[in-house]
Write an enzyme that holds these catalytic residues in place. Sequence first.
Site, PDB file in Angstrom:
ATOM      1  N   LYS A  64       0.853  -1.197   0.000  1.00 46.89           N
ATOM      2  CA  LYS A  64       0.000   0.000   0.000  1.00 46.89           C
ATOM      3  C   LYS A  64       0.889   1.247   0.000  1.00 46.89           C
ATOM      4  O   LYS A  64       1.914   1.275   0.705  1.00 46.89           O
ATOM      5  CB  LYS A  64      -0.885  -0.053   1.246  1.00 46.89           C
ATOM      6  CG  LYS A  64      -1.960   1.016   1.350  1.00 46.89           C
ATOM      7  CD  LYS A  64      -2.790   0.777   2.622  1.00 46.89           C
ATOM      8  CE  LYS A  64      -3.908   1.770   2.803  1.00 46.89           C
ATOM      9  NZ  LYS A  64      -4.702   1.526   4.028  1.00 46.89           N
ATOM     10  N   SER A 139      -9.660   1.346   3.078  1.00 49.73           N
ATOM     11  CA  SER A 139      -8.836   2.145   2.190  1.00 49.73           C
ATOM     12  C   SER A 139      -7.764   1.362   1.422  1.00 49.73           C
ATOM     13  O   SER A 139      -7.232   1.865   0.438  1.00 49.73           O
ATOM     14  CB  SER A 139      -8.127   3.251   2.990  1.00 49.73           C
ATOM     15  OG  SER A 139      -7.275   2.677   3.962  1.00 49.73           O
ATOM     16  N   SER A 163      -9.767  -1.004   7.229  1.00 50.70           N
ATOM     17  CA  SER A 163      -9.205  -0.827   5.883  1.00 50.70           C
ATOM     18  C   SER A 163      -8.509  -2.034   5.284  1.00 50.70           C
ATOM     19  O   SER A 163      -8.175  -2.019   4.103  1.00 50.70           O
ATOM     20  CB  SER A 163      -8.235   0.348   5.872  1.00 50.70           C
ATOM     21  OG  SER A 163      -8.961   1.528   5.724  1.00 50.70           O
TER      22      SER A 163
HETATM   23  N1  GLN Z   1     -12.973   3.320   6.473  1.00 52.82           N
HETATM   24  C1  GLN Z   1     -12.481   3.736   7.764  1.00 52.82           C
HETATM   25  C2  GLN Z   1     -12.234   5.214   7.767  1.00 52.82           C
HETATM   26  O1  GLN Z   1     -12.534   5.837   6.811  1.00 52.82           O
HETATM   27  C3  GLN Z   1     -11.246   2.983   8.100  1.00 52.82           C
HETATM   28  C4  GLN Z   1     -10.030   3.520   7.457  1.00 52.82           C
HETATM   29  C5  GLN Z   1      -8.821   2.723   7.790  1.00 52.82           C
HETATM   30  O2  GLN Z   1      -8.900   1.662   8.426  1.00 52.82           O
HETATM   31  N2  GLN Z   1      -7.691   3.243   7.407  1.00 52.82           N
HETATM   32  O3  GLN Z   1     -11.751   5.754   8.724  1.00 52.82           O
END
Ligand code: GLN
Length: 457
Positions: A64, A139, A163
């Site tokens: 990532k 994400s 994420s």
């Molecule tokens: N979707 C969640 C957020 O927007 C988790 C994001 C993540 O785990 N980086 O915060």
Amino acid sequence: MPSISYYLGRSARQNVEEALEAAEKNSDHNIFLHLTKKRALERADLIDSGQQGGKLAGVPFAVKDNYLVFDGPTTAASKILENFESPLQATVVERLEAEGAICIGKTNLDSFAHGSSTENSAYGVTKNAIDSTRVAGGSSGGSAVSVALGIVPFALGTDTGGSIRQPASFNGVYGVKPTYGMASRFGVVAMASSTDVMGCFASTASDAELITSIMAGHDDKDATTLPDYYKLGSASQAPLKIGIIEDFMTDATDAGVLTQVNSYIEKLRQNGHSVESVSLPLAKYSLAVYYIVVPAEVASNLARYDGIRYGKRASNVSTLDELYGRSRDEGFVTESKRRILIGNYVLSSGYYDAYYQKAQQVRTLLINEFDDLFHSYDVLVSPVTPTTAFKIGENTDDPIKMYLSDVMTVGVSLAGLPAVSVPAGTSNGLPVGVQLIAQKRNEATLFALAQSVEASQ
Ligand code: GLN
């Protein structure tokens, strides 16, 4: 999806060339922001010449783009870090390289990991592996799709509130969110420091365990890392006591998702484990707590991007304030700006007690609720998300609806618990994931359980 064993004992150069080719062939999915081709081929030659070996000798992987990695920029899918080249690598990348693994490229994400669909990337959306009209999830969307399409056998993601788990479930692969502090955060762009964890995507439970065991361990450069306690395959084989979180098994979850989760639960029963319904009454507040605590930490962590020290600097400005303001305005996506505003608001002197402090108090109660359940149960089970992958654009105008896709994952993050997203069939052709959750440091139990179900299929 080939597993890690397919790559072992083959020419590393051939492995890398095939992975790079597959990455290019699937470029319409917008998985990679950058391919680290030069360094990957150099490392492959090092391995083929016998100068380096290891448990992952010659195995390609994807990372990532919020991990610092050599041979290219680390952008966190933002404009503010568009040309940022790191002078060092993340500790976990170093650990994987020490075992001979080869990074072939950096994958797309929601900018600074803020999001659930990879639509918040400054470089375009990543498409779902199974249905390209749908989101990859997020994400860590790019990493999930890179494994689901068989480009690499494993990939790294970060999980702050879901994420890794959510995109794993949207694309039908394993996703590991380890115990908070199990793997070093050093060299990874911070989102929310009290819940950020480093984890992986893989196509089998045993690959997921192998990679997790290599990533895990104390690091002097991250004071929150736990001592080296992790032992591969140390889980007991005895029947487990399993609790199904009933608060997430309601009609707020899609019927097709419930069907698949229930059939996974049935397999657990058939494998001799005892299964009961349990309740987590504070779960309904976990999203509210998360969206106070996390933006507060996001606002603090993003304060360092000021256009002065590194990253994008706006041109044609006449005052220092304008330099800060314009650099940040041009460098951050809308969702990051929203979180900076919310975070500074809940931390401001007038509202700190009402929001931030209250949220931290409820977080403690939620942690206690999980702890109580782990006095009686070894593993908790729920769906990963209430729905399967949604259409690209479906939730972009409604942040609250987007946030709801994390309702089942954020509580686990606030409590620092390990969880694995396990592929559990499909609903209308789209993958469904089951979330297995354990007490801190018990990821071995989760892997053993997932493997036993995998083997009985
Ligand atoms: N979707 C969640 C957020 O927007 C988790 C994001 C993540 O785990 N980086 O915060």
